[in-house]
Design a protein around this motif. Structure first.
Motif, PDB file in Angstrom:
ATOM      1  N   ILE A  33      25.949   4.880 -12.155  1.00 23.35           N
ATOM      2  CA  ILE A  33      26.227   5.117 -13.566  1.00 23.35           C
ATOM      3  C   ILE A  33      24.918   4.971 -14.334  1.00 23.35           C
ATOM      4  O   ILE A  33      24.145   4.049 -14.077  1.00 23.35           O
ATOM      5  CB  ILE A  33      27.274   4.124 -14.098  1.00 23.35           C
ATOM      6  N   PHE A  34      24.685   5.897 -15.250  1.00 23.20           N
ATOM      7  CA  PHE A  34      23.443   5.882 -16.006  1.00 23.20           C
ATOM      8  C   PHE A  34      23.747   5.868 -17.502  1.00 23.20           C
ATOM      9  O   PHE A  34      24.752   6.425 -17.947  1.00 23.20           O
ATOM     10  CB  PHE A  34      22.601   7.121 -15.684  1.00 23.20           C
ATOM     11  N   ALA A  35      22.859   5.242 -18.239  1.00 24.88           N
ATOM     12  CA  ALA A  35      22.930   5.283 -19.697  1.00 24.88           C
ATOM     13  C   ALA A  35      21.660   5.951 -20.208  1.00 24.88           C
ATOM     14  O   ALA A  35      20.594   5.817 -19.603  1.00 24.88           O
ATOM     15  CB  ALA A  35      23.045   3.872 -20.266  1.00 24.88           C
ATOM     16  N   ASN A  37      19.430   6.843 -23.956  1.00 21.26           N
ATOM     17  CA  ASN A  37      19.345   6.554 -25.383  1.00 21.26           C
ATOM     18  C   ASN A  37      19.518   7.852 -26.180  1.00 21.26           C
ATOM     19  O   ASN A  37      19.818   8.909 -25.612  1.00 21.26           O
ATOM     20  CB  ASN A  37      18.028   5.836 -25.705  1.00 21.26           C
ATOM     21  N   ARG A  63      13.780  18.228 -34.121  1.00 23.34           N
ATOM     22  CA  ARG A  63      14.796  17.223 -34.436  1.00 23.34           C
ATOM     23  C   ARG A  63      14.202  15.841 -34.734  1.00 23.34           C
ATOM     24  O   ARG A  63      14.697  15.116 -35.587  1.00 23.34           O
ATOM     25  CB  ARG A  63      15.768  17.112 -33.260  1.00 23.34           C
ATOM     26  N   ASP A  74       6.641  12.680 -22.715  1.00 21.93           N
ATOM     27  CA  ASP A  74       7.923  11.997 -22.508  1.00 21.93           C
ATOM     28  C   ASP A  74       8.967  12.935 -21.907  1.00 21.93           C
ATOM     29  O   ASP A  74       9.781  12.516 -21.072  1.00 21.93           O
ATOM     30  CB  ASP A  74       8.441  11.436 -23.834  1.00 21.93           C
TER      31      ASP A  74
ATOM     32  N   GLU B   5      13.294  19.045 -44.252  1.00 23.58           N
ATOM     33  CA  GLU B   5      14.326  18.530 -43.364  1.00 23.58           C
ATOM     34  C   GLU B   5      13.909  17.166 -42.835  1.00 23.58           C
ATOM     35  O   GLU B   5      12.786  16.988 -42.375  1.00 23.58           O
ATOM     36  CB  GLU B   5      14.527  19.488 -42.199  1.00 23.58           C
ATOM     37  N   LYS B   7      13.585  14.388 -40.315  1.00 20.85           N
ATOM     38  CA  LYS B   7      13.647  14.271 -38.859  1.00 20.85           C
ATOM     39  C   LYS B   7      14.097  12.870 -38.481  1.00 20.85           C
ATOM     40  O   LYS B   7      13.847  11.898 -39.192  1.00 20.85           O
ATOM     41  CB  LYS B   7      12.277  14.577 -38.258  1.00 20.85           C
ATOM     42  N   LEU B   8      14.745  12.798 -37.356  1.00 22.67           N
ATOM     43  CA  LEU B   8      15.241  11.504 -36.890  1.00 22.67           C
ATOM     44  C   LEU B   8      14.106  10.686 -36.296  1.00 22.67           C
ATOM     45  O   LEU B   8      13.147  11.243 -35.742  1.00 22.67           O
ATOM     46  CB  LEU B   8      16.316  11.724 -35.823  1.00 22.67           C
ATOM     47  N   PRO B   9      14.204   9.374 -36.410  1.00 23.78           N
ATOM     48  CA  PRO B   9      13.176   8.531 -35.783  1.00 23.78           C
ATOM     49  C   PRO B   9      13.182   8.730 -34.274  1.00 23.78           C
ATOM     50  O   PRO B   9      14.238   8.915 -33.669  1.00 23.78           O
ATOM     51  CB  PRO B   9      13.589   7.109 -36.160  1.00 23.78           C
ATOM     52  N   TYR B  10      12.005   8.690 -33.715  1.00 25.05           N
ATOM     53  CA  TYR B  10      11.854   9.002 -32.285  1.00 25.05           C
ATOM     54  C   TYR B  10      11.703   7.736 -31.466  1.00 25.05           C
ATOM     55  O   TYR B  10      11.042   6.784 -31.877  1.00 25.05           O
ATOM     56  CB  TYR B  10      10.618   9.877 -32.092  1.00 25.05           C
ATOM     57  N   GLU B  11      12.331   7.737 -30.326  1.00 21.56           N
ATOM     58  CA  GLU B  11      12.054   6.714 -29.327  1.00 21.56           C
ATOM     59  C   GLU B  11      11.965   7.419 -27.986  1.00 21.56           C
ATOM     60  O   GLU B  11      12.617   8.441 -27.765  1.00 21.56           O
ATOM     61  CB  GLU B  11      13.147   5.640 -29.302  1.00 21.56           C
ATOM     62  N   LYS B  12      11.161   6.892 -27.119  1.00 19.64           N
ATOM     63  CA  LYS B  12      10.957   7.520 -25.815  1.00 19.64           C
ATOM     64  C   LYS B  12      12.288   7.674 -25.092  1.00 19.64           C
ATOM     65  O   LYS B  12      13.060   6.710 -25.015  1.00 19.64           O
ATOM     66  CB  LYS B  12      10.002   6.649 -24.991  1.00 19.64           C
ATOM     67  N   PRO B  13      12.579   8.875 -24.577  1.00 26.58           N
ATOM     68  CA  PRO B  13      13.851   9.055 -23.863  1.00 26.58           C
ATOM     69  C   PRO B  13      13.899   8.192 -22.612  1.00 26.58           C
ATOM     70  O   PRO B  13      12.917   8.102 -21.875  1.00 26.58           O
ATOM     71  CB  PRO B  13      13.849  10.548 -23.508  1.00 26.58           C
ATOM     72  N   GLN B  14      15.032   7.553 -22.414  1.00 21.33           N
ATOM     73  CA  GLN B  14      15.158   6.640 -21.278  1.00 21.33           C
ATOM     74  C   GLN B  14      16.432   6.920 -20.502  1.00 21.33           C
ATOM     75  O   GLN B  14      17.489   7.171 -21.088  1.00 21.33           O
ATOM     76  CB  GLN B  14      15.180   5.194 -21.758  1.00 21.33           C
ATOM     77  N   LEU B  15      16.301   6.864 -19.193  1.00 27.51           N
ATOM     78  CA  LEU B  15      17.453   6.938 -18.295  1.00 27.51           C
ATOM     79  C   LEU B  15      17.557   5.579 -17.628  1.00 27.51           C
ATOM     80  O   LEU B  15      16.653   5.159 -16.913  1.00 27.51           O
ATOM     81  CB  LEU B  15      17.246   8.030 -17.246  1.00 27.51           C
ATOM     82  N   ILE B  16      18.644   4.897 -17.891  1.00 21.19           N
ATOM     83  CA  ILE B  16      18.804   3.529 -17.393  1.00 21.19           C
ATOM     84  C   ILE B  16      19.939   3.498 -16.385  1.00 21.19           C
ATOM     85  O   ILE B  16      21.069   3.873 -16.708  1.00 21.19           O
ATOM     86  CB  ILE B  16      19.115   2.568 -18.551  1.00 21.19           C
ATOM     87  N   LYS B  17      19.619   3.084 -15.179  1.00 24.74           N
ATOM     88  CA  LYS B  17      20.667   2.967 -14.168  1.00 24.74           C
ATOM     89  C   LYS B  17      21.395   1.649 -14.369  1.00 24.74           C
ATOM     90  O   LYS B  17      20.781   0.595 -14.463  1.00 24.74           O
ATOM     91  CB  LYS B  17      20.064   3.025 -12.763  1.00 24.74           C
ATOM     92  N   ILE B  18      22.709   1.743 -14.456  1.00 21.20           N
ATOM     93  CA  ILE B  18      23.516   0.543 -14.664  1.00 21.20           C
ATOM     94  C   ILE B  18      23.962   0.028 -13.310  1.00 21.20           C
ATOM     95  O   ILE B  18      24.641   0.735 -12.564  1.00 21.20           O
ATOM     96  CB  ILE B  18      24.727   0.851 -15.549  1.00 21.20           C
TER      97      ILE B  18
END
Lengths: 93, 19
Positions: A33-35, A37, A63, A74, B5, B7-18
């Motif tokens: 399972i992954f989450a 952001n 965006r 990134d 327009e 723009k939304l605040p940016y944060e580094k995209p993260q994939l977190i394994k649960i």
């Protein structure tokens, strides 16, 4: 390069978290399972097998408040993570 | 004659394994 989400991934928003759950047969793979952001979710939802990386990059810049260089770096790293987790596949041209 | 327009605040995209 064009990527698409693999089939059989269920997405759910639970308690403000956006989850990706691969499903095999009738069972969810509870070990995988992954989450993601918010930015990760945005990218994931763009991975429809039609947009290439340049289009994904442009969508990110449109965006979010991010520099082109940061978005490029990134995005590449995130795509790599998704591929390593076997959540993405490359679409043949 | 349009408002910029937001723009939304940016944060580094993260994939977190649960686990």
């Amino acid at each position: 390069m064009v990527f698409r989400q693999i089939d059989h991934v269920v997405t759910r928003e639970v308690a403000g978290e956006f989850l990706l759950v691969p499903v095999k047969g009738r069972l969810a793979d509870l070990q995988q399972i992954f989450a993601v952001n918010e930015v990760g979710r945005f990218i994931w939802e763009q991975l429809d097998g039609r947009r290439d990386l340049a289009q994904l990059h442009a969508a990110l810049l449109h965006r979010f408040d991010v520099s082109p260089a940061q978005a490029q770096a990134d995005l590449g790293e995130f795509i790599h993570q998704l591929r390593a987790a076997e959540l993405l596949e490359e679409v043949s041209p | 004659n349009s408002p910029a327009e937001t723009k939304l605040p940016y944060e580094k995209p993260q994939l977190i394994k649960i686990e």
